[in-house]
Design an enzyme around this catalytic site. Sequence first.
Site, mmCIF file in Angstrom:
data_model
loop_
_atom_site.group_PDB
_atom_site.id
_atom_site.type_symbol
_atom_site.label_atom_id
_atom_site.label_comp_id
_atom_site.label_asym_id
_atom_site.label_seq_id
_atom_site.Cartn_x
_atom_site.Cartn_y
_atom_site.Cartn_z
ATOM 1 N N ASP A 113 -22.185 3.956 21.506
ATOM 2 C CA ASP A 113 -23.114 4.157 22.613
ATOM 3 C C ASP A 113 -23.979 5.393 22.357
ATOM 4 O O ASP A 113 -23.454 6.499 22.253
ATOM 5 C CB ASP A 113 -22.294 4.343 23.907
ATOM 6 C CG ASP A 113 -23.177 4.468 25.122
ATOM 7 O OD1 ASP A 113 -24.415 4.478 24.963
ATOM 8 O OD2 ASP A 113 -22.633 4.557 26.242
ATOM 9 N N LYS A 129 -15.715 1.718 30.828
ATOM 10 C CA LYS A 129 -15.423 1.345 29.418
ATOM 11 C C LYS A 129 -15.026 2.565 28.587
ATOM 12 O O LYS A 129 -14.024 2.552 27.887
ATOM 13 C CB LYS A 129 -16.675 0.725 28.750
ATOM 14 C CG LYS A 129 -17.187 -0.516 29.410
ATOM 15 C CD LYS A 129 -18.485 -0.984 28.790
ATOM 16 C CE LYS A 129 -19.667 -0.070 29.010
ATOM 17 N NZ LYS A 129 -20.061 0.111 30.415
ATOM 18 N N GLU A 173 -16.348 -6.004 42.335
ATOM 19 C CA GLU A 173 -17.629 -6.141 43.052
ATOM 20 C C GLU A 173 -18.322 -7.401 42.545
ATOM 21 O O GLU A 173 -18.155 -7.769 41.371
ATOM 22 C CB GLU A 173 -18.538 -4.937 42.758
ATOM 23 C CG GLU A 173 -18.159 -3.707 43.548
ATOM 24 C CD GLU A 173 -19.048 -2.505 43.235
ATOM 25 O OE1 GLU A 173 -20.105 -2.701 42.590
ATOM 26 O OE2 GLU A 173 -18.659 -1.397 43.617
HETATM 27 N N1 LIG Z 1 -10.672 4.793 38.016
HETATM 28 C C1 LIG Z 1 -11.601 5.728 38.115
HETATM 29 N N2 LIG Z 1 -11.588 6.601 39.165
HETATM 30 C C2 LIG Z 1 -12.511 7.560 39.291
HETATM 31 N N3 LIG Z 1 -13.512 7.758 38.435
HETATM 32 C C3 LIG Z 1 -13.581 6.936 37.374
HETATM 33 C C4 LIG Z 1 -12.635 5.883 37.153
HETATM 34 N N4 LIG Z 1 -12.963 5.240 36.005
HETATM 35 C C5 LIG Z 1 -14.066 5.859 35.536
HETATM 36 N N5 LIG Z 1 -14.425 6.868 36.343
HETATM 37 C C6 LIG Z 1 -15.603 7.749 36.233
HETATM 38 O O1 LIG Z 1 -16.750 6.910 36.386
HETATM 39 C C7 LIG Z 1 -17.799 7.320 35.534
HETATM 40 C C8 LIG Z 1 -18.187 6.180 34.598
HETATM 41 O O2 LIG Z 1 -17.080 5.898 33.750
HETATM 42 P P1 LIG Z 1 -17.287 5.560 32.225
HETATM 43 O O3 LIG Z 1 -18.248 6.511 31.604
HETATM 44 O O4 LIG Z 1 -15.957 5.416 31.625
HETATM 45 O O5 LIG Z 1 -17.982 4.142 32.397
HETATM 46 P P2 LIG Z 1 -18.756 3.294 31.305
HETATM 47 O O6 LIG Z 1 -18.503 1.868 31.652
HETATM 48 O O7 LIG Z 1 -18.390 3.749 29.958
HETATM 49 O O8 LIG Z 1 -20.261 3.683 31.616
HETATM 50 P P3 LIG Z 1 -21.559 3.329 30.707
HETATM 51 O O9 LIG Z 1 -21.871 1.902 30.993
HETATM 52 O O10 LIG Z 1 -22.596 4.265 31.232
HETATM 53 O O11 LIG Z 1 -21.181 3.576 29.297
HETATM 54 C C9 LIG Z 1 -17.277 8.540 34.806
HETATM 55 O O12 LIG Z 1 -17.700 9.689 35.473
HETATM 56 C C10 LIG Z 1 -15.764 8.410 34.893
HETATM 57 O O13 LIG Z 1 -15.129 9.663 34.858
HETATM 58 MG MG LIG Z 2 -19.626 4.408 28.386
#
Ligand SMILES: Nc1ncnc2c1ncn2[C@@H]1O[C@H](COP(=O)(O)OP(=O)(O)OP(=O)(O)O)[C@@H](O)[C@H]1O
Ligand SMILES: [Mg+2]
Length: 312
Positions: free
Chosen positions: A47, A24, A225
């Site tokens: 967040d 996200k 998933e």
């Molecule tokens: N397509 C991708 N390929 C590789 N790494 C990714 C990809 N998308 C996101 N990431 C990595 O995965 C991790 C989680 O991504 P992100 O923080 O954007 O997720 P989030 O949904 O915001 O997490 P949270 O629920 O903790 O807020 C980060 O380290 C990010 O750099």
């Molecule tokens: Mg996040």
Amino acid sequence: MALTGLGNSDLKLIIFGGKGGVGKTSCAVATALALSENFKTLLISTDPAHSVSDCLGQQIGYKVVQIDGVFNLAAIEVIADEALSVFKEAHQSELKKLLATSTNLDNEDINEMLSLSIPGIDEIMSFKTIIDFIEEGQYDKYVVDTAPTGHALRLISSPKMLDAWIKVAAKMRWKYRYLITSFAGSYKQDEVDAFLLSLKKTVKRIENLLQDNAKCEFIPVCIPEAMAISETIRLIADLEDFKIKARQIIVNHVNVSEDCVFCKRRKAGQAKYIQQINEIYSELNRVEIPEFAEEIQGLEPLKNLRKYLFEN
Ligand SMILES: Nc1ncnc2c1ncn2[C@@H]1O[C@H](COP(=O)(O)OP(=O)(O)OP(=O)(O)O)[C@@H](O)[C@H]1O
Ligand SMILES: [Mg+2]
């Protein structure tokens, strides 16, 4: 496919939501970067984990800061707990008077009651901060990153929860008003009535914005998933209950490589889930983002993600 329609001039608020860790924050930040090329953009993190700061490699706080090296992009953290403290501080006397005039609670009970939270109020206050920004109109686009699913839903459902609370408070007040009128012959509206009315107006403003598909868009982010799909199905259904219709969905972490046995197996394992998403959400614009070798941190990797979000 790429994300579409985010440049529409009516569209102001774009909210990213989904299960924990699906991407996200990365997608919200990359989208804000892309929009900032043509629009003055404010990236808003709701967040408490400060992940926008980590993603951009720049400290973001409760005051708007310009993002280094990006012309039209600013960012701010709007955290519910803090927004609630500001609200309580500002309206302590109205809240106290509401309880003092409408209940039999003594001072000690009132203080105890005030230390408890009003359902939905923390989220609504962070939403109020967001909507105040939008109404001030300093930016063309407001991109919101949320904490995992439950949080986005709490944010979305907060107007309904607070509305229910206001109804009870108004009922309690009605009894008080009845008593005063019986004794004094008339009743003059006071600051508590004005306070409840202004809360009610805030709820309405937020509901109107959230339910206006031209002005506000919610973009669910998911991964191929089983658990993430189940959560996405619930999220999109819950959004619909709040009259918010998702138009497009991001499917992140899609394995495209067949270079090794592990990659091949990952790709094959994801295939059925991607098919499932395509079938369930055949009417949504589906945007697939590949799994990158490196994490997305800093402007260069974000630009790469942005390419997949907007140029495919
Ligand atoms: N397509 C991708 N390929 C590789 N790494 C990714 C990809 N998308 C996101 N990431 C990595 O995965 C991790 C989680 O991504 P992100 O923080 O954007 O997720 P989030 O949904 O915001 O997490 P949270 O629920 O903790 O807020 C980060 O380290 C990010 O750099
Ligand atoms: Mg996040």
